[in-house]
Design a protein around this motif. Structure first.
Motif, PDB file in Angstrom:
ATOM      1  N   SER A 113       0.879  -1.205   0.147  1.00 15.80           N
ATOM      2  CA  SER A 113      -0.035  -0.154  -0.040  1.00 15.80           C
ATOM      3  C   SER A 113       0.770   0.950   0.053  1.00 15.80           C
ATOM      4  N   ASN A 141      -1.641   3.593  -3.406  1.00 13.63           N
ATOM      5  CA  ASN A 141      -2.709   4.714  -3.685  1.00 13.63           C
ATOM      6  C   ASN A 141      -1.544   6.060  -4.019  1.00 13.63           C
ATOM      7  N   GLY A 142      -2.317   7.294  -4.147  1.00 11.61           N
ATOM      8  CA  GLY A 142      -1.471   8.483  -4.228  1.00 11.61           C
ATOM      9  C   GLY A 142      -1.504   8.371  -5.785  1.00 11.61           C
TER      10      GLY A 142
HETATM   11  C1  LIG Z   1      -3.065   6.009   1.022  1.00 14.34           C
HETATM   12  O1  LIG Z   1      -3.581   4.925   1.731  1.00 14.34           O
HETATM   13  C2  LIG Z   1      -3.258   5.309   3.022  1.00 14.34           C
HETATM   14  C3  LIG Z   1      -4.044   3.940   3.898  1.00 14.34           C
HETATM   15  O2  LIG Z   1      -3.328   2.746   3.466  1.00 14.34           O
HETATM   16  C4  LIG Z   1      -3.839   6.613   3.750  1.00 14.34           C
HETATM   17  O3  LIG Z   1      -3.584   6.753   4.973  1.00 14.34           O
HETATM   18  C5  LIG Z   1      -3.251   7.428   2.872  1.00 14.34           C
HETATM   19  O4  LIG Z   1      -3.808   8.901   3.195  1.00 14.34           O
HETATM   20  C6  LIG Z   1      -3.492   7.326   1.330  1.00 14.34           C
HETATM   21  N1  LIG Z   1      -3.130   8.305   0.444  1.00 14.34           N
HETATM   22  C7  LIG Z   1      -3.796   8.783  -0.540  1.00 14.34           C
HETATM   23  C8  LIG Z   1      -2.571   9.905  -1.202  1.00 14.34           C
HETATM   24  O5  LIG Z   1      -4.672   8.706  -0.860  1.00 14.34           O
END
Ligand SMILES: *[C@@H]1O[C@H](CO)[C@@H](O)[C@H](O)[C@H]1NC(C)=O
Ligand SMILES: *[C@@H]1O[C@H](CO)[C@@H](O)[C@H](O)[C@H]1NC(C)=O
Ligand SMILES: *[C@@H]1O[C@H](CO)[C@@H](O)[C@H](O)[C@H]1NC(C)=O
Ligand SMILES: *[C@@H]1O[C@H](CO)[C@@H](O)[C@H](O)[C@H]1NC(C)=O
Ligand SMILES: *[C@@H]1O[C@H](CO)[C@@H](O)[C@H](O)[C@H]1NC(C)=O
Ligand SMILES: *[C@@H]1O[C@H](CO)[C@@H](O)[C@H](O)[C@H]1NC(C)=O
Ligand SMILES: *[C@@H]1O[C@H](CO)[C@@H](O)[C@H](O)[C@H]1NC(C)=O
Ligand SMILES: *[C@@H]1O[C@H](CO)[C@@H](O)[C@H](O)[C@H]1NC(C)=O
Ligand SMILES: *[C@@H]1O[C@H](CO)[C@@H](O)[C@H](O)[C@H]1NC(C)=O
Ligand SMILES: *[C@@H]1O[C@H](CO)[C@@H](O)[C@H](O)[C@H]1NC(C)=O
Length: 877
Positions: free
Chosen positions: A183, A207-208
């Protein structure tokens, strides 16, 4: 320690004797005399491996001999390969024999990457732990492996972040972390891996956004980051990846527009960016991707018209733009895509007439333009002679059903939910392969043409919600799935099957022809065989026939077709040193097989029935069966019978010799199995399919082999496959008893045989499915056979069951063929015999399948194959 180090001189130090043995693989004898022992590093490495406990306690062994470990001359670990040999691992390392099969199946317990002290393995070049049941996360220390070129951690249960230290692995060329549960973001440090050619992060929970630094990876040829939850835009820097062949960003949450820089990827062969939330126009620069073969932009929010530049993609084979908001008319330039096999424009806002240039798409097999606002079909659609699947449902089609009636290859036709009127054209009766027809929700009137029942394959027919009138033809009872509701029809809706008249009367299915063939063709054959059998089994006299037979004074008869030299029992005895075990190359249910070199130099195979068994009526019968079958069948994938010998003490059959033995043995020997690459395996499966199709459909009466197994598939010197062992085969007379007690090999027998004891062609189809799976898996599918229909297969990926000893195929052509073999095998393994395809159908699929496959291998599960939810047309029964 320098890589080309100077010494192995510690050989002479007694304290290092253990480590000396390590050098066996790569000893450079010219170096033996040099000085300077550097055993301390290898001691540290041995300790790291020991402490990891991955191999249990091995204190008595040398660490370089551990499963999957390869060391350099100095005893320092360079390769840790417990996973499948992945593609492009380049210079293949030769393992010593004890470590011949370094695969994770030998590691039964979950292992943690963290339990290895990676800083102790500074010379590691390749780390392959694919499908190794790894848990935990990827430790930061992985970044210390500065010589690493290949890192494969795919298909494990790794969690947590991708450490940013990964950017330090600047020698890395292959990085595969796919199918884990990683992740967080893709670290931007990935941009430092400038030597990377292969990047696979498929199916994680990353993600991101995609870091723009990815554009620095200019050597990349494959990038797959599909199946994550990445958001934000596709960085325009992607245009710098000019060496890219394959780009897969599908099934994420990418938004914004497709950058026009994408047009710079001139080498791109496949682009999959479906299943995101991309909006705005399809950039016209897409027309520059002239090498593109597969294009998938489906399931986004693209909201332009289809750019005319699309017509420049002349190599395109599949195009999927469905489920978007594309509007306007379909550009005429679409007719320039003459290689196209698959075109899916479903669920858009496309208007007007389909351009008549569509008629130029001579290769098209699947056309889905459903759920648009199309109001007219050009007559040129009738030129698409390869079309199998046509869906124009949920449009605004007006008027009569006209050009479709000449699409003779159609299997699936959906014109439902339109404004069609007039009669159901009688010509539809000529689309003889039609399996599924839906004309519901239109304004069709008149009667149901009775000739529809001539459509032998028709299983699903929906004519509901029309203005049809008249009587319901009773012969529609053959259609499994019939909907005639909301019409003005009279009479009973026929119950499926139960009140159907006998098949041949109702279906005009050339019963007469069959009878005629039986009389004309098989009668002489039967007479001939009866004659032959009589001559050979009863009468110990030489026959004046085409067959050169010869009676020896002790009563033996040897008949060898087309053999110029004379041959007698004693020659055979001599050639095999009186059937000495040294010449025995195999033993089967009915006898042993020997290799014999005749006086002329020709090598033949002899199947000698076991002495005692030769007196048993059952075996005598099996012998006769085999002679009878093989004298008649002539097919390039069926073993040739050269003749047979009868002698008062034994009897045997003389065959063409197959240098490489049985498929069964071949797949079990690691060295051989590696020689049997994917293309050869696909060809083997095709050969078996063609042979069975011939037996079932070209022989009258049909021949059922009844004992298809990998033991009975033999390979010649070119590794081409031949079906052999017709000991249990029988002619399937429609009227004679099908029942029998002995047939088949355990593990290959169709499930229904256990309780019905009835032999049909579908038993062979099942056994074929087992052998086909076995061929690509490299082992008998075992329990997978019974679990195929259960939801637990949902998680099994095709790539995980493929033979571990071969690198996964990457060539799209080869991938396509493997997928086809797997699809066919799975269809053949259906527990209901009726749902299995015929061998004719299977061999047609193999013959017509010319091109590549659109879905990346890493994304195909067995369930998808089972449901046939693939990009190409589904397998129908
Ligand atoms: C990506 O996922 C994590 C949890 O797995 C979360 O804390 C984080 O905010 C997320 N980042 C984005 C950019 O969505
Ligand atoms: C030993 O290695 C040297 C250089 O590392 C090479 O030139 C030589 O050919 C090698 N000798 C043998 C027998 O492999
Ligand atoms: C790993 O090995 C190095 C020596 O190569 C050592 O310095 C370090 O302490 C070890 N780390 C652990 C956690 O054992
Ligand atoms: C890459 O590998 C070579 C030899 O395999 C090594 O000399 C070099 O130091 C490595 N590069 C880095 C940045 O560590
Ligand atoms: C990349 O590979 C080339 C050889 O292919 C090598 O010369 C170069 O040092 C490598 N770059 C890095 C950063 O390791
Ligand atoms: C993409 O989605 C994010 C939220 O996930 C939003 O902030 C951003 O404006 C969107 N970008 C575009 C170009 O639509
Ligand atoms: C396409 O969608 C985008 C974003 O939803 C919107 O800004 C734009 O106006 C739309 N263009 C057309 C031609 O509909
Ligand atoms: C066309 O695409 C849609 C959406 O991906 C899919 O559901 C449909 O099955 C496709 N049509 C054909 C004939 O493959
Ligand atoms: C079918 O409908 C058409 C008009 O769409 C009409 O001309 C024709 O007479 C009708 N035929 C029958 C058999 O009802
Ligand atoms: C042979 O099999 C066919 C179809 O499987 C069946 O209809 C027929 O009744 C069987 N014959 C006998 C004698 O069992």
């Amino acid at each position: 320690m320098s890589k080309n180090g100077t010494t192995c001189s510690f050989l002479y130090y007694s304290s290092a004797i253990v480590i000396a043995a390590v050098c066996m693989a790569v000893i450079n004898t010219s170096l033996l005399t040099s000085a300077s022992a550097k055993s301390s590093l290898s001691m540290i490495e041995a300790k790291a491996l020991l402490n990891s406990n991955w191999w249990g306690n091995f204190s008595s062994t040398n660490h370089c001999e551990l499963m999957g470990i390869t060391c350099n001359w100095a005893g320092s670990v360079t390769h840790l390969q417990l996973g499948r040999k992945c593609h492009s691992i380049g210079q293949e390392v030769s393992f010593n024999s004890s470590a011949m099969s370094p695969y994770c199946s030998f590691l039964f317990h979950p292992r943690k990457l963290e339990s290895m002290n990676w800083t102790s393995l500074p010379n590691l070049e390749q780390l392959n732990l694919l499908s190794c049941n790894l848990t935990g996360s990827i430790p930061e220390e992985i970044g210390t492996l500065s010589k690493l070129t290949d890192l494969y951690l795919s298909r494990n249960n790794l969690e947590g972040l991708i450490p940013s230290s990964i950017g330090q692995l600047t020698n890395l060329t292959h990085l595969d972390l796919s199918s884990n549960r990683l992740s967080g973001p893709i670290p931007s440090s990935i941009g430092q891996l400038t030597n990377l050619t292969y990047l696979n992060l498929f199916s994680n929970q990353l993600n991101g956004s995609i870091p723009p630094e990815i554009g620095k990876l200019e050597n990349l040829d494959h990038i797959c980051i599909a199946g994550n939850i990445l958001s934000g835009p596709i960085p325009s820097s992607i245009g710098q990846l000019t060496n890219l062949l394959s780009l897969d960003l599908s099934s994420n949450r990418l938004n914004g527009s497709i950058p026009s820089e994408i047009g710079k990827l001139k080498n791109l062969i496949q682009m999959f960016i479906g299943g995101n939330i991309l909006s705005d126009p399809i950039p016209s620069s897409i027309g520059q991707l002239t090498n593109l073969i597969h294009l998938d932009l489906s399931s986004n929010r693209l909201n332009s018209s289809i750019p005319p530049e699309i017509g420049k993609l002349e190599n395109l084979i599949t195009m999927h733009l469905g489920v978007n908001s594309l509007h306007g008319i379909i550009p005429v330039e679409i007719g320039d895509l003459t290689q196209l096999i698959y075109l899916n424009l479903t669920d858009n806002l496309l208007k007007g007439k389909i351009p008549s240039s569509i008629g130029q798409l001579k290769n098209l097999e699947v056309l889905d333009m459903s759920a648009n606002q199309i109001n007219n079909i050009p007559t040129e659609l009738g030129h698409l002679s390869n079309l199998r699947n046509l869906s124009l449902s949920w449009n605004q089609l007006l008027g009569q059903i006209s050009p479709i009636k000449i699409l003779y290859q159609l299997q699936y036709l959906d014109l439902s939910h339109n404004l069609l009127s007039g009669l159901i054209p009688k010509e539809l009766e000529q689309i003889k392969f039609l399996e599924n027809m839906n004309l519901s929700d239109n304004y069709l009137n008149g009667t149901i043409p009775t000739g529809l029942t001539n459509l032998f394959y028709l299983r699903h027919l929906d004519l509901s919600h029309n203005n049809l009138s008249g009587e319901v033809p009773s012969s529609l009872c053959y259609i499994e799935d019939l909907d005639l509701s909301y019409n003005r029809l009279k009479g009973q809706i026929p119950q499926h099957r139960y009140d159907c008249p006998p098949l041949y009367e109702a279906r005009n299915c050339s019963k007469k022809k069959i009878v005629k063939f039986t009389l004309i063709i098989s009668l002489p054959i039967i007479v001939f065989l009866a004659f032959l059998a009589f001559a050979c089994f009863r009468c110990h006299k030489a026959q004046k026939n085409k067959i050169e037979a010869r009676a020896m004074k002790n009563g033996d008869i040897c008949s060898i077709w087309n053999y110029d030299g004379r041959i007698a029992y004693k020659d055979i005895v001599k050639a095999t040193d009186d059937f000495d075990i040294r010449h025995c190359i195999g033993t089967g249910g009915y006898g042993s097989v020997y290799r014999a070199q005749l006086p002329s130099g020709k090598v033949i195979a002899l199947k000698k029935l076991h002495h005692l068994e030769a007196e048993e009526p059952a075996f005598d019968k099996s012998f006769r069966n085999e002679v009878q079958m093989l004298t008649n069948v002539r097919h390039r994938n069926i073993i040739k019978l050269y003749g047979f010998c009868l002698h008062n003490r034994c009897m045997f059959l003389v065959y063409e010799y197959m240098e490489r033995g049985s498929l069964f043995c071949f797949l079990r020997a690691d060295a051989d199995a590696v020689e049997l690459g994917w293309t050869l395996r696909v060809n083997i499966v095709k050969a078996i399919a063609y042979a069975l199709s011939y037996l079932h459909h070209d022989c009258t009466p049909p021949i059922v082999h009844r004992d298809i197994s990998s033991n009975n598939i033999l390979l010649n010197s070119k590794l081409e496959a031949f079906v052999s062992d017709f000991g249990t085969a029988r002619l399937l007379h429609l009227d004679s008893s099908n029942q029998t007690v002995i047939a088949g090999t355990y593990g290959y027998i169709a499930p229904e045989f256990a309780y019905t004891m009835v032999v049909t062609e579908k038993c062979d189809v099942y056994s074929f499915g087992v052998v086909a799976l076995e061929t690509i898996m490299g082992r008998h599918p075992g329990e997978l056979l019974s679990s195929l229909e259960s939801p637990s297969t949902r998680n099994i990926m095709l790539a995980d069951v493929l033979d571990l000893r071969l690198p996964l195929p990457t060539n799209p052509m080869v991938v396509g063929n493997i997928v086809l073999v797997a699809r066919m095998a799975i269809a053949c393994l259906h527990s209901k015999p009726r749902s299995r395809p015929t061998m004719l159908r299977v061999s047609q699929e193999f013959q017509s399948y010319r091109k590549t496959f659109a879905t990346p291998l890493c994304a195909i599960s067995l369930l998808q194959l089972w449901n046939a939810e693939m990009d190409f047309y589904p397998i129908n029964e």
